[in-house]
Scaffold this motif. Structure first.
Motif, PDB file in Angstrom:
ATOM      1  N   TYR A  42      22.106   8.654 -64.367  1.00  0.00           N
ATOM      2  CA  TYR A  42      21.179   7.783 -65.643  1.00  0.00           C
ATOM      3  C   TYR A  42      21.642   6.461 -65.355  1.00  0.00           C
ATOM      4  O   TYR A  42      20.883   5.763 -66.034  1.00  0.00           O
ATOM      5  CB  TYR A  42      22.627   8.530 -66.821  1.00  0.00           C
ATOM      6  N   TYR A  43      23.090   6.456 -65.093  1.00  0.00           N
ATOM      7  CA  TYR A  43      22.852   4.946 -65.179  1.00  0.00           C
ATOM      8  C   TYR A  43      22.123   4.057 -63.884  1.00  0.00           C
ATOM      9  O   TYR A  43      21.557   2.773 -63.687  1.00  0.00           O
ATOM     10  CB  TYR A  43      24.677   4.613 -65.011  1.00  0.00           C
ATOM     11  N   GLN A  45      19.203   4.884 -63.388  1.00  0.00           N
ATOM     12  CA  GLN A  45      17.929   4.686 -63.843  1.00  0.00           C
ATOM     13  C   GLN A  45      17.780   3.803 -64.799  1.00  0.00           C
ATOM     14  O   GLN A  45      17.165   2.880 -65.099  1.00  0.00           O
ATOM     15  CB  GLN A  45      17.496   5.774 -65.018  1.00  0.00           C
ATOM     16  N   LYS A  46      18.575   3.481 -65.380  1.00  0.00           N
ATOM     17  CA  LYS A  46      19.002   2.430 -66.262  1.00  0.00           C
ATOM     18  C   LYS A  46      18.885   1.266 -65.719  1.00  0.00           C
ATOM     19  O   LYS A  46      18.156  -0.088 -65.989  1.00  0.00           O
ATOM     20  CB  LYS A  46      20.264   2.678 -67.243  1.00  0.00           C
ATOM     21  N   GLN A  48      17.449   0.489 -63.119  1.00  0.00           N
ATOM     22  CA  GLN A  48      15.873   0.220 -62.365  1.00  0.00           C
ATOM     23  C   GLN A  48      15.494   0.375 -63.606  1.00  0.00           C
ATOM     24  O   GLN A  48      14.547  -1.273 -62.646  1.00  0.00           O
ATOM     25  CB  GLN A  48      15.384   1.947 -61.695  1.00  0.00           C
ATOM     26  N   ASP A  49      15.582   0.249 -64.410  1.00  0.00           N
ATOM     27  CA  ASP A  49      14.490   0.135 -65.544  1.00  0.00           C
ATOM     28  C   ASP A  49      14.849  -1.501 -66.390  1.00  0.00           C
ATOM     29  O   ASP A  49      13.982  -2.434 -66.378  1.00  0.00           O
ATOM     30  CB  ASP A  49      14.721   1.012 -67.044  1.00  0.00           C
ATOM     31  N   GLN A  50      16.344  -2.146 -65.948  1.00  0.00           N
ATOM     32  CA  GLN A  50      16.844  -2.895 -66.025  1.00  0.00           C
ATOM     33  C   GLN A  50      16.083  -3.935 -64.963  1.00  0.00           C
ATOM     34  O   GLN A  50      15.549  -5.583 -65.394  1.00  0.00           O
ATOM     35  CB  GLN A  50      17.797  -3.338 -66.174  1.00  0.00           C
ATOM     36  N   GLU A  51      16.012  -4.322 -64.126  1.00  0.00           N
ATOM     37  CA  GLU A  51      15.800  -4.555 -62.467  1.00  0.00           C
ATOM     38  C   GLU A  51      14.041  -4.851 -63.277  1.00  0.00           C
ATOM     39  O   GLU A  51      13.429  -6.087 -62.901  1.00  0.00           O
ATOM     40  CB  GLU A  51      15.695  -4.048 -61.121  1.00  0.00           C
ATOM     41  N   GLN A  52      13.603  -3.713 -64.067  1.00  0.00           N
ATOM     42  CA  GLN A  52      11.757  -3.915 -63.992  1.00  0.00           C
ATOM     43  C   GLN A  52      11.554  -4.830 -64.836  1.00  0.00           C
ATOM     44  O   GLN A  52      10.706  -5.628 -64.706  1.00  0.00           O
ATOM     45  CB  GLN A  52      11.465  -2.626 -63.547  1.00  0.00           C
ATOM     46  N   ALA A  53      12.404  -4.838 -65.988  1.00  0.00           N
ATOM     47  CA  ALA A  53      11.981  -6.158 -67.459  1.00  0.00           C
ATOM     48  C   ALA A  53      12.324  -7.663 -66.292  1.00  0.00           C
ATOM     49  O   ALA A  53      11.901  -8.164 -66.698  1.00  0.00           O
ATOM     50  CB  ALA A  53      13.298  -5.299 -68.097  1.00  0.00           C
TER      51      ALA A  53
END
Length: 214
Positions: A42-43, A45-46, A48-53
């Motif tokens: 879960y974290y 994925q979070k 990775q999402d933050q890195e993409q953002a």
């Protein structure tokens, strides 16, 4: 008669409880591992999402920097265009005045004189040419003083043509201009034209015209 169990039931109970404990421990371990794996996933994925953002923000900032660099010269280009438009408007405004000044020179030039150079520096003009005699130049001065466009006409010099020792004509048809002397006249711009030309910076404009000769 009472029944007596002589089997080692305590050992069996102990083994059973140990097995149950081990099973509970293994279950708890599996549950903990599953929970930890789920939390990590879960974290992750979070993250990775933050890195993409963050990468999107960085790329957007880079694009904005490029656009801002392209906008840096727009103000200078705008100022240059505005100055060019002002210059063109000024030239359009000056065109009728310049035409009047040239037409006036043609009008006041005597018939036995022609102008070879007409130079403007600020509000002062220098006229050079050839004339039949100083009297012709004097007539030009009187015409300039009578003109509404010029004032303070003054003859700086008059140089008579040198007589040729060789009397052989230079051409089949003699040219009367060969006997003309050269002159230089200065004249100022009249006050009626100064307000129109006041915004223009002092400059020198040179034109060559050919007048009528008799």
């Amino acid at each position: 008669m009472a029944k007596i169990n002589l089997l080692p039931w305590r050992d069996e109970l102990r083994v059973k409880r140990n097995n149950e404990f081990i099973a509970y421990c293994v279950g708890a371990l599996l549950l903990g591992v599953t929970a930890a794996g789920g939390g990590w996933f879960y974290y992750d994925q979070k993250l990775q999402d933050q890195e993409q953002a963050n990468q999107l923000i960085i790329s957007t900032n880079q694009n904005l920097d490029v656009q801002l660099k392209s906008l840096d010269g727009l103000q200078e280009q705008r100022d240059a265009i505005v100055e060019r438009m002002k210059l063109i408007q000024g030239l359009q405004t000056q065109r009728p005045i310049a035409v009047h000044l040239i037409d006036e020179i043609v009008r006041v030039t005597p018939s036995d004189m022609y102008v070879t150079k007409f130079v403007r520096t600020g509000d002062k003009f220098t006229i050079e040419g050839k004339a039949a005699s100083p009297n012709t130049v004097a007539e030009l001065l009187r015409n300039l003083e009578a003109s509404p466009w010029y004032r303070n006409a003054f003859m700086n010099s008059f140089l008579a043509a040198e007589e040729k020792k060789d009397k052989t004509p230079s051409s089949l048809i003699p040219r009367i201009e060969e006997s003309y002397g050269t002159f230089t006249v200065t004249v100022d711009l009249d006050q009626i034209a100064q307000p129109v030309l006041s915004e223009q910076q002092p400059q020198a404009a040179e034109t060559t015209t050919q007048g009528a000769t008799s």
